[in-house]
Each structure stands twice: as C-alpha cells, then as structure tokens.
Write a protein that holds these residues in place. Structure first.
Motif, PDB file in Angstrom:
ATOM      1  N   HIS A 163      46.035  -5.133  16.849  1.00  0.00           N
ATOM      2  CA  HIS A 163      44.621  -5.542  16.856  1.00  0.00           C
ATOM      3  C   HIS A 163      43.859  -4.609  17.795  1.00  0.00           C
ATOM      4  O   HIS A 163      44.192  -4.505  18.979  1.00  0.00           O
ATOM      5  CB  HIS A 163      44.535  -6.997  17.348  1.00  0.00           C
ATOM      6  N   HIS A 164      42.801  -3.956  17.291  1.00  0.00           N
ATOM      7  CA  HIS A 164      42.128  -2.906  18.055  1.00  0.00           C
ATOM      8  C   HIS A 164      40.724  -3.268  18.547  1.00  0.00           C
ATOM      9  O   HIS A 164      40.295  -2.773  19.593  1.00  0.00           O
ATOM     10  CB  HIS A 164      41.999  -1.645  17.190  1.00  0.00           C
ATOM     11  N   ILE A 165      39.978  -4.074  17.787  1.00  0.00           N
ATOM     12  CA  ILE A 165      38.601  -4.446  18.135  1.00  0.00           C
ATOM     13  C   ILE A 165      38.431  -5.935  17.858  1.00  0.00           C
ATOM     14  O   ILE A 165      38.911  -6.436  16.833  1.00  0.00           O
ATOM     15  CB  ILE A 165      37.583  -3.624  17.305  1.00  0.00           C
ATOM     16  N   HIS A 172      39.648  -2.777  12.791  1.00  0.00           N
ATOM     17  CA  HIS A 172      40.068  -3.964  13.539  1.00  0.00           C
ATOM     18  C   HIS A 172      41.577  -4.127  13.656  1.00  0.00           C
ATOM     19  O   HIS A 172      42.081  -4.476  14.730  1.00  0.00           O
ATOM     20  CB  HIS A 172      39.459  -5.221  12.902  1.00  0.00           C
ATOM     21  N   LEU A 213      43.362  -3.663  22.334  1.00  0.00           N
ATOM     22  CA  LEU A 213      41.931  -3.408  22.177  1.00  0.00           C
ATOM     23  C   LEU A 213      41.522  -2.085  22.800  1.00  0.00           C
ATOM     24  O   LEU A 213      41.923  -1.771  23.931  1.00  0.00           O
ATOM     25  CB  LEU A 213      41.123  -4.550  22.798  1.00  0.00           C
ATOM     26  N   ARG A 273      33.836   1.605  19.614  1.00  0.00           N
ATOM     27  CA  ARG A 273      33.614   0.174  19.840  1.00  0.00           C
ATOM     28  C   ARG A 273      32.210  -0.048  20.403  1.00  0.00           C
ATOM     29  O   ARG A 273      32.024  -0.211  21.614  1.00  0.00           O
ATOM     30  CB  ARG A 273      34.679  -0.386  20.782  1.00  0.00           C
ATOM     31  N   GLU A 327      33.143  -8.191  16.563  1.00  0.00           N
ATOM     32  CA  GLU A 327      32.422  -6.942  16.824  1.00  0.00           C
ATOM     33  C   GLU A 327      32.503  -5.976  15.643  1.00  0.00           C
ATOM     34  O   GLU A 327      33.493  -5.935  14.912  1.00  0.00           O
ATOM     35  CB  GLU A 327      32.977  -6.250  18.064  1.00  0.00           C
ATOM     36  N   SER A 354      36.838   3.771  13.676  1.00  0.00           N
ATOM     37  CA  SER A 354      37.596   2.651  14.249  1.00  0.00           C
ATOM     38  C   SER A 354      37.771   1.563  13.205  1.00  0.00           C
ATOM     39  O   SER A 354      37.107   1.570  12.164  1.00  0.00           O
ATOM     40  CB  SER A 354      36.869   2.084  15.476  1.00  0.00           C
ATOM     41  N   GLY A 404      30.273  -2.585  20.290  1.00  0.00           N
ATOM     42  CA  GLY A 404      30.039  -3.896  20.884  1.00  0.00           C
ATOM     43  C   GLY A 404      29.028  -4.759  20.174  1.00  0.00           C
ATOM     44  O   GLY A 404      28.661  -5.823  20.665  1.00  0.00           O
ATOM     45  N   ASN A 428      43.408   4.316  21.021  1.00  0.00           N
ATOM     46  CA  ASN A 428      43.226   4.168  22.467  1.00  0.00           C
ATOM     47  C   ASN A 428      43.152   5.502  23.199  1.00  0.00           C
ATOM     48  O   ASN A 428      42.671   5.552  24.332  1.00  0.00           O
ATOM     49  CB  ASN A 428      44.342   3.304  23.047  1.00  0.00           C
ATOM     50  N   ALA A 480      33.085  -2.526  13.737  1.00  0.00           N
ATOM     51  CA  ALA A 480      33.900  -1.309  13.825  1.00  0.00           C
ATOM     52  C   ALA A 480      33.366  -0.326  12.787  1.00  0.00           C
ATOM     53  O   ALA A 480      32.740  -0.726  11.802  1.00  0.00           O
ATOM     54  CB  ALA A 480      35.368  -1.629  13.559  1.00  0.00           C
ATOM     55  N   GLU A 513      35.985  -1.146  25.945  1.00  0.00           N
ATOM     56  CA  GLU A 513      34.576  -1.477  25.686  1.00  0.00           C
ATOM     57  C   GLU A 513      33.699  -0.274  26.012  1.00  0.00           C
ATOM     58  O   GLU A 513      33.935   0.442  26.981  1.00  0.00           O
ATOM     59  CB  GLU A 513      34.140  -2.660  26.551  1.00  0.00           C
TER      60      GLU A 513
END
Length: 214
Positions: free
Chosen positions: A120-122, A110, A60, A68, A126, A108, A70, A100, A128, A63
């Motif tokens: 898996h990134h987000i 997911h 991920l 991201r 949430e 971005s 949120g 990252n 993206a 935040e």
C-alpha cells in the motif's frame, strides 16, 4: 366548552402557500445535503494486515512528495493497471521501494499486487497520479483507487490475477461500490492497460472472479 376555529378563505390560501414553501425548502435542503455528501471525501478504511490470506504491507510514500499531492477526494472507482515490468524480481516490494526512492517522479498509485502479497503506497482517501487524466471531474485520478498488477517473469500472473480479484472485491465492500465501478486504466486515457488482461481477453473473467469473491 367546544371551541371552533373558523378560518376564512384568505387564511386558508396563506396556510396552503406556507405548506408549499415548507415542502420546497425541505426538498432544496435534501438536494443540498446530497450534493455535499457527494463531494464529501471518503474516509480511509480500517487498516488491516491481510485480506483473504494475502498479506498487506503499509509502505506509504512521504507526504508532500511529487507523487503524493495530498488531495482528498471521494472514491468512485477501482482502477486496474499492470506494471508492464516483466523483469525478474519486479514484484510488489520492488515497486514499493521504487516509489519510496522518489525516482518515479509524479507517477504514483495506491497498491501493488503480486502473486504473494500487496503493498500500500498512498492512503485510499488521497489522489494518486495513475490514470493519465489530470484532475478531470469524473476521472480516474480524482475518483479512482488504483491497483497495479505485477507481471514479473519470475512470478505467477494467474495468482496475481486471483489476488487482485480478491482484493478488488474487498475494496468494493469497504467503499460500498458495485462491479460496474471496476474500471481499466484504458477507460480514462485510452492507454492499453492492463495490457496482458486486455490482450488475452481476460477482462470479463476478472470481473466474474471479483463477483464470485463478493
């Protein structure tokens, strides 16, 4: 002793009107509940380490980073993309590292899928920034769960294609969506993406494969 309740015409009219009011109130309450449920954010699926034998890695992005925001939302679509990065080594892990690093700016998504694994990134729940339609009410960013398929020249696109179909089927089951909810990036912004799938006429093949795995 038997008691007989005598109700006059006026009382019957009042009782009938009250019954109508109760029915209307109940109907309005149901509509309000359904509206609230429709807007209620989707809960994230249970975290797993593999799907259909494909390893899933959690990577991920931080935040509060630009990519991201949120924002919580309700998932309505699975949106299929391609990375368009044909460079050697441009696999799922490389794209996870890129996101990252912060060098992707606000762009971005997911998940990144390659021929061996998925990153898996987000969190699924949430937003993206992947569909190019800002926060359009019924749009891809606000409602879509995004998968980027790798097209690196040293990978097998056919295996990536198959892995993405398996994972899409899994996500449809998890979020109680239908095959009609699988979309292309093109559907939201008109961009020619997923380009390889579109230009080789493989979209229906992809959907058929997803249905097979369902």
């Amino acid at each position: 002793m038997n008691l007989v309740l005598r109700v006059g015409k006026k009382q019957r009219i009042i009782l009938a009107a009250a019954a109508v009011v109760l029915v209307v109130v109940a109907a309005v309450g149901l509509v309000v509940k359904n509206t609230l449920d429709e807007k209620k954010p989707t809960k994230d699926r249970t975290q797993v380490t593999e799907v259909a034998g494909i390893p899933i890695h959690e990577a991920l992005i931080p935040e509060g980073s630009e990519g991201r925001p949120g924002y919580k939302r309700k998932i309505k679509y699975i949106v299929i993309h391609e990375t368009a990065n044909t460079s050697r080594g441009a696999n799922a892990k490389a794209h996870a590292d890129y996101l990252n690093s912060g060098n992707s700016g606000s762009t971005s998504w997911h998940y990144t899928v390659d021929d061996k694994e998925i990153y898996h990134h987000i969190p699924d729940s949430e937003v993206a920034w992947h569909a190019g339609d800002k926060l359009k009410e019924d749009g891809g960013n606000l409602n879509g769960l995004s998968l980027e398929l790798c097209v690196n020249e040293d990978g097998s696109f056919n295996r990536t294609f198959d892995n993405a179909a398996k994972f899409t089927a899994y996500l449809l089951k998890e979020y109680r969506l239908g095959i009609e909810d699988v979309k292309q990036h093109f559907d939201f912004s008109g961009k020619n993406c997923p380009m390889t799938i579109r230009e080789k006429g493989r979209w229906n093949e992809f959907l058929d494969l997803v249905k097979q795995y369902l």
